[in-house]
Design an enzyme around this catalytic site. Structure first.
Site, PDB file in Angstrom:
ATOM      1  N   SER A 120     -61.495 -12.995  81.137  1.00 24.30           N
ATOM      2  CA  SER A 120     -61.396 -13.297  79.709  1.00 24.30           C
ATOM      3  C   SER A 120     -62.354 -12.458  78.893  1.00 24.30           C
ATOM      4  O   SER A 120     -62.201 -12.338  77.682  1.00 24.30           O
ATOM      5  CB  SER A 120     -61.771 -14.752  79.445  1.00 24.30           C
ATOM      6  OG  SER A 120     -60.967 -15.613  80.173  1.00 24.30           O
ATOM      7  N   HIS A 141     -54.968  -9.176  80.835  1.00 25.30           N
ATOM      8  CA  HIS A 141     -55.408 -10.498  80.370  1.00 25.30           C
ATOM      9  C   HIS A 141     -54.209 -11.312  79.904  1.00 25.30           C
ATOM     10  O   HIS A 141     -53.720 -11.147  78.786  1.00 25.30           O
ATOM     11  CB  HIS A 141     -56.436 -10.310  79.248  1.00 25.30           C
ATOM     12  CG  HIS A 141     -57.062 -11.583  78.779  1.00 25.30           C
ATOM     13  ND1 HIS A 141     -57.573 -11.724  77.519  1.00 25.30           N
ATOM     14  CD2 HIS A 141     -57.264 -12.773  79.396  1.00 25.30           C
ATOM     15  CE1 HIS A 141     -58.054 -12.950  77.382  1.00 25.30           C
ATOM     16  NE2 HIS A 141     -57.878 -13.598  78.510  1.00 25.30           N
ATOM     17  N   GLU A 153     -52.960  -8.879  76.956  1.00 24.27           N
ATOM     18  CA  GLU A 153     -53.940  -7.928  76.431  1.00 24.27           C
ATOM     19  C   GLU A 153     -54.256  -6.963  77.571  1.00 24.27           C
ATOM     20  O   GLU A 153     -54.686  -7.392  78.641  1.00 24.27           O
ATOM     21  CB  GLU A 153     -55.205  -8.726  76.064  1.00 24.27           C
ATOM     22  CG  GLU A 153     -55.832  -8.350  74.780  1.00 24.27           C
ATOM     23  CD  GLU A 153     -57.089  -9.186  74.465  1.00 24.27           C
ATOM     24  OE1 GLU A 153     -57.623  -8.986  73.397  1.00 24.27           O
ATOM     25  OE2 GLU A 153     -57.530 -10.023  75.271  1.00 24.27           O
ATOM     26  N   ASN A 191     -60.711 -13.079  72.622  1.00 21.34           N
ATOM     27  CA  ASN A 191     -61.852 -13.999  72.674  1.00 21.34           C
ATOM     28  C   ASN A 191     -62.976 -13.628  71.717  1.00 21.34           C
ATOM     29  O   ASN A 191     -63.787 -14.478  71.353  1.00 21.34           O
ATOM     30  CB  ASN A 191     -62.347 -14.129  74.105  1.00 21.34           C
ATOM     31  CG  ASN A 191     -61.411 -15.028  74.890  1.00 21.34           C
ATOM     32  OD1 ASN A 191     -61.057 -16.107  74.417  1.00 21.34           O
ATOM     33  ND2 ASN A 191     -60.963 -14.580  76.047  1.00 21.34           N
TER      34      ASN A 191
HETATM   35  P1  NAI Z   1     -59.558 -21.767  87.892  1.00 23.86           P
HETATM   36  O1  NAI Z   1     -60.897 -22.300  88.199  1.00 23.86           O
HETATM   37  O2  NAI Z   1     -58.463 -22.695  87.470  1.00 23.86           O
HETATM   38  O3  NAI Z   1     -58.992 -20.948  89.178  1.00 23.86           O
HETATM   39  C1  NAI Z   1     -59.736 -20.050  89.921  1.00 23.86           C
HETATM   40  C2  NAI Z   1     -59.183 -20.104  91.346  1.00 23.86           C
HETATM   41  O4  NAI Z   1     -59.711 -19.012  92.095  1.00 23.86           O
HETATM   42  C3  NAI Z   1     -59.557 -21.386  92.097  1.00 23.86           C
HETATM   43  O5  NAI Z   1     -58.371 -22.016  92.540  1.00 23.86           O
HETATM   44  C4  NAI Z   1     -60.414 -20.882  93.256  1.00 23.86           C
HETATM   45  O6  NAI Z   1     -60.199 -21.624  94.452  1.00 23.86           O
HETATM   46  C5  NAI Z   1     -59.923 -19.456  93.417  1.00 23.86           C
HETATM   47  N1  NAI Z   1     -60.888 -18.555  94.043  1.00 23.86           N
HETATM   48  C6  NAI Z   1     -62.205 -18.421  93.746  1.00 23.86           C
HETATM   49  N2  NAI Z   1     -62.765 -17.473  94.538  1.00 23.86           N
HETATM   50  C7  NAI Z   1     -61.777 -16.985  95.323  1.00 23.86           C
HETATM   51  C8  NAI Z   1     -61.705 -15.993  96.342  1.00 23.86           C
HETATM   52  N3  NAI Z   1     -62.778 -15.296  96.690  1.00 23.86           N
HETATM   53  N4  NAI Z   1     -60.514 -15.756  96.934  1.00 23.86           N
HETATM   54  C9  NAI Z   1     -59.413 -16.466  96.588  1.00 23.86           C
HETATM   55  N5  NAI Z   1     -59.416 -17.417  95.630  1.00 23.86           N
HETATM   56  C10 NAI Z   1     -60.575 -17.675  95.004  1.00 23.86           C
HETATM   57  O7  NAI Z   1     -59.791 -20.627  86.799  1.00 23.86           O
HETATM   58  P2  NAI Z   1     -58.755 -20.047  85.711  1.00 23.86           P
HETATM   59  O8  NAI Z   1     -58.842 -20.850  84.466  1.00 23.86           O
HETATM   60  O9  NAI Z   1     -57.443 -19.832  86.383  1.00 23.86           O
HETATM   61  O10 NAI Z   1     -59.436 -18.638  85.383  1.00 23.86           O
HETATM   62  C11 NAI Z   1     -59.294 -17.519  86.241  1.00 23.86           C
HETATM   63  C12 NAI Z   1     -59.642 -16.275  85.457  1.00 23.86           C
HETATM   64  O11 NAI Z   1     -58.738 -16.137  84.359  1.00 23.86           O
HETATM   65  C13 NAI Z   1     -61.053 -16.268  84.857  1.00 23.86           C
HETATM   66  O12 NAI Z   1     -61.564 -14.960  84.898  1.00 23.86           O
HETATM   67  C14 NAI Z   1     -60.798 -16.732  83.420  1.00 23.86           C
HETATM   68  O13 NAI Z   1     -61.790 -16.292  82.531  1.00 23.86           O
HETATM   69  C15 NAI Z   1     -59.475 -16.050  83.141  1.00 23.86           C
HETATM   70  N6  NAI Z   1     -58.658 -16.649  82.082  1.00 23.86           N
HETATM   71  C16 NAI Z   1     -58.620 -18.010  81.910  1.00 23.86           C
HETATM   72  C17 NAI Z   1     -57.834 -18.562  80.889  1.00 23.86           C
HETATM   73  C18 NAI Z   1     -57.749 -20.050  80.706  1.00 23.86           C
HETATM   74  O14 NAI Z   1     -57.208 -20.498  79.668  1.00 23.86           O
HETATM   75  N7  NAI Z   1     -58.226 -20.858  81.640  1.00 23.86           N
HETATM   76  C19 NAI Z   1     -57.060 -17.712  79.971  1.00 23.86           C
HETATM   77  C20 NAI Z   1     -57.099 -16.287  80.298  1.00 23.86           C
HETATM   78  C21 NAI Z   1     -57.906 -15.793  81.294  1.00 23.86           C
END
Ligand code: NAI
Length: 283
Positions: A120, A141, A153, A191
């Site tokens: 993000s 993104h 993005e 953001n």
């Molecule tokens: P989340 O916490 O829901 O999911 C992250 C997942 O990655 C978890 O299921 C975790 O088990 C897994 N994980 C962590 N380390 C790992 C590894 N080494 N190998 C495999 N899996 C692994 O987080 P979310 O919200 O999906 O965010 C993910 C990314 O997307 C972040 O960089 C966030 O900033 C970005 N993002 C989030 C948005 C949102 O609205 N939540 C919107 C746009 C981007």
């Protein structure tokens, strides 16, 4: 190079959505999670979200089963498909964790594959430094919820080549999404503009200028936003909002991005929004 095989690292909120949209368009998708339970949870979420699309008459049952057949969930980055053409990293918003994943991937994945991050706010140029292919490194993104939101993005790091940018732009169009080209500055565009607004709404709440409901009502009914900033913060996750504000604050060294103390306090208390059951509202 034609992009056919996609690997998504992390099957959380964003990762399962990204796997979903690629698989629906017929790509071979490898979804990598930390353990079996999380991998199964990601596949279950995709199935639930495909059912939502069936209910809305966007897809049918056959498309749902084809989509699920196109996704193979695996545990651990070391088990990623080696012939992957594009890796999209969607793990937690933490620079060191992301750097460590790309560091491990560079030894496994062929050198002409593209590496993308769904970060993000973290610098694409910094993330590319541990990838051995900074010209083939890019920010992709997606917006939440991925199957619904049209925008992607696309962030160009300092060394991202035109060839890589064009390949990702074409891919975005193949997903029926809309690409926007952005240079690598803290928070990119989305953001950089959204988070100061959310932060200001939290300051207004902390100073008792109005209730959470009324702050949201002003922005919804007065500014035609589809949801108020505090509802949106709960949806994004307050920990994610805080992480992004910290990147903006550190990246620009400008106090206008300082995270509101109330946001910090709520994150410390584990009130992370929808995903923890409570944020500015209870779920
Ligand atoms: P989340 O916490 O829901 O999911 C992250 C997942 O990655 C978890 O299921 C975790 O088990 C897994 N994980 C962590 N380390 C790992 C590894 N080494 N190998 C495999 N899996 C692994 O987080 P979310 O919200 O999906 O965010 C993910 C990314 O997307 C972040 O960089 C966030 O900033 C970005 N993002 C989030 C948005 C949102 O609205 N939540 C919107 C746009 C981007």
């Amino acid at each position: 190079m034609e992009i056919k095989n996609i690997s998504v690292i992390g099957g959380g909120t964003m990762g399962n959505g990204i796997a979903h949209v690629f698989a629906l368009k017929g790509f071979n998708v490898n979804l990598i999670e930390m353990n079996d339970e999380l991998a199964k949870k990601a596949l279950t979420m995709i199935s639930i979200n495909l059912d939502r699309q069936i209910k809305k008459n966007i897809i049918n049952e056959t498309e749902k089963s084809k989509t699920l057949n196109n996704i193979k969930a695996v545990v651990g980055v070391e088990n990623i498909q080696e012939n992957t053409d594009l890796v999209i990293e969607a793990i937690v918003e933490n620079k060191d964790a992301k750097l460590s994943v790309f560091n491990r991937l560079k030894a496994i994945i062929k050198s002409d594959s593209i590496f993308a991050s769904n970060t993000s706010s973290i610098s694409i140029t910094e993330l590319s430094s541990s990838s051995n292919r900074p010209d083939k490194f890019i920010g992709m993104h997606f917006m939440n919820p991925v199957p619904v939101m049209k925008l992607i993005e696309i962030i160009r790091g300092y060394e991202t080549s035109d060839e890589t940018y064009n390949a990702i732009k074409d891919l975005t169009l193949r997903l029926d999404k809309v690409p926007v080209q952005v240079q690598d500055y803290p928070g990119f565009i989305s953001n950089r503009i959204l988070m100061p607004m959310i932060n200001e709404a939290i300051f207004a709440l902390m100073e008792n200028v109005a209730s959470a409901e009324d702050i949201d009502a002003v922005m919804k009914l007065g500014m035609s936003h589809p949801m108020g900033p505090l509802t949106l913060a709960d949806f994004i996750g307050l920990d994610v909002c805080l992480a992004i504000l910290n990147v903006l604050y550190d990246g620009f060294n400008d106090p206008k991005y300082r995270p509101c103390p109330l946001l910090k306090k709520m994150v410390a208390a584990g009130k992370l929004g929808r995903k923890s059951g409570e944020g500015f509202y209870k779920y």
